[in-house]
Design an enzyme around this catalytic site. Structure first.
Site, short mmCIF file in Angstrom:
data_model
loop_
_atom_site.label_atom_id
_atom_site.label_comp_id
_atom_site.label_asym_id
_atom_site.label_seq_id
_atom_site.Cartn_x
_atom_site.Cartn_y
_atom_site.Cartn_z
N PHE A 56 0.81 -1.23 0.00
CA PHE A 56 0.00 0.00 0.00
C PHE A 56 0.84 1.27 0.00
CE2 PHE A 56 0.23 -1.39 4.53
CZ PHE A 56 0.81 -0.26 5.10
N HIS A 65 -3.06 10.36 12.19
CA HIS A 65 -1.83 9.62 12.49
C HIS A 65 -1.41 9.98 13.91
CE1 HIS A 65 2.40 8.23 12.19
NE2 HIS A 65 2.66 9.33 12.88
P1 ADP Z 1 -1.22 3.30 12.06
O1 ADP Z 1 -1.47 4.62 11.32
O2 ADP Z 1 -2.44 2.83 12.79
O3 ADP Z 1 0.03 3.33 12.90
P2 ADP Z 1 0.30 1.74 10.11
O4 ADP Z 1 1.53 2.38 10.67
O5 ADP Z 1 0.28 0.24 10.03
O6 ADP Z 1 -1.01 2.19 10.91
O7 ADP Z 1 0.04 2.28 8.64
C1 ADP Z 1 0.28 3.64 8.31
C2 ADP Z 1 -0.88 4.13 7.46
O8 ADP Z 1 -0.89 3.40 6.23
C3 ADP Z 1 -2.28 3.87 8.05
O9 ADP Z 1 -2.66 4.82 9.01
C4 ADP Z 1 -3.13 3.91 6.80
O10 ADP Z 1 -3.38 5.26 6.36
C5 ADP Z 1 -2.22 3.20 5.78
N1 ADP Z 1 -2.49 1.74 5.75
C6 ADP Z 1 -2.16 0.82 6.70
N2 ADP Z 1 -2.54 -0.42 6.33
C7 ADP Z 1 -3.10 -0.28 5.10
C8 ADP Z 1 -3.70 -1.20 4.18
N3 ADP Z 1 -3.78 -2.52 4.44
N4 ADP Z 1 -4.18 -0.69 3.02
C9 ADP Z 1 -4.10 0.62 2.73
N5 ADP Z 1 -3.55 1.55 3.55
C10 ADP Z 1 -3.07 1.11 4.74
MG MG Z 2 2.06 3.54 12.32
#
Ligand code: ADP
Ligand code: MG
Length: 149
Positions: free
Chosen positions: A67, A125
């Site tokens: 992604f 975020h």
């Molecule tokens: P968080 O923001 O909860 O810490 P992550 O660090 O895993 O989550 O991911 C960063 C950002 O990437 C997420 O907030 C979201 O915008 C995007 N994201 C995460 N997982 C996916 C996915 N499976 N498909 C599309 N976008 C995603």
């Molecule tokens: Mg994160």
């Protein structure tokens, strides 16, 4: 003296971003209201638009993920609001207030449950550790922009 030291231990800063989907839908005030109602202080805030290089650098940890390109394009699709938040244990506290990455899995009354559109367009975020909070705050803010009393 000791009590002061203990209090200082719990006082943290974290980096928050109100993402393009939320800014576009006029939700800055609603999200800030949830932050403030939860006794978290906004000690720095500005609206900016990331370049694609900024987005790629900021999300560098995810560069191998499927992604990644979509995520970077989404993050430059409109202005964002970057903030420094202050409070006791605010790193974990703000992650709890944000809710799960996928709004479908987020608890009731979390920002992502209330406002998130999808796993990608999830409105906010928040830094996930002390080390990352420092790196992420330094990425966006100069010392003179952060008002910690
Ligand atoms: P968080 O923001 O909860 O810490 P992550 O660090 O895993 O989550 O991911 C960063 C950002 O990437 C997420 O907030 C979201 O915008 C995007 N994201 C995460 N997982 C996916 C996915 N499976 N498909 C599309 N976008 C995603
Ligand atoms: Mg994160």
């Amino acid at each position: 003296m000791e009590a002061t030291l203990i209090l200082r231990t719990y006082m943290e800063l974290t980096l928050s971003i109100i993402k393009p989907d939320a800014v576009k839908r006029n939700l800055i005030g609603s999200i800030n209201s949830l932050i403030e109602k939860n006794k978290i202080e906004i000690v720095a805030q500005k609206m900016i638009k990331l370049s694609i290089e900024d987005a790629q650098n900021f999300y560098n940890v995810h560069k191998e993920r499927a992604f990644f390109d979509d995520l970077c394009n989404y993050m430059v699709s409109g202005p964002i609001v970057v903030q420094v938040l202050k409070g006791k244990n605010v790193i974990v506290k703000y992650r709890d207030l944000m809710g799960a990455t996928n709004p479908e899995n987020a608890e009731d009354n979390t920002i992502r449950k209330l406002h998130g559109l999808s796993v990608e367009e999830n409105s906010v975020h928040g830094s996930d550790s002390k080390d990352n909070a420092k790196v992420e705050i330094d990425f966006f803010f100069a010392k003179r922009e952060i008002f910690v009393i």
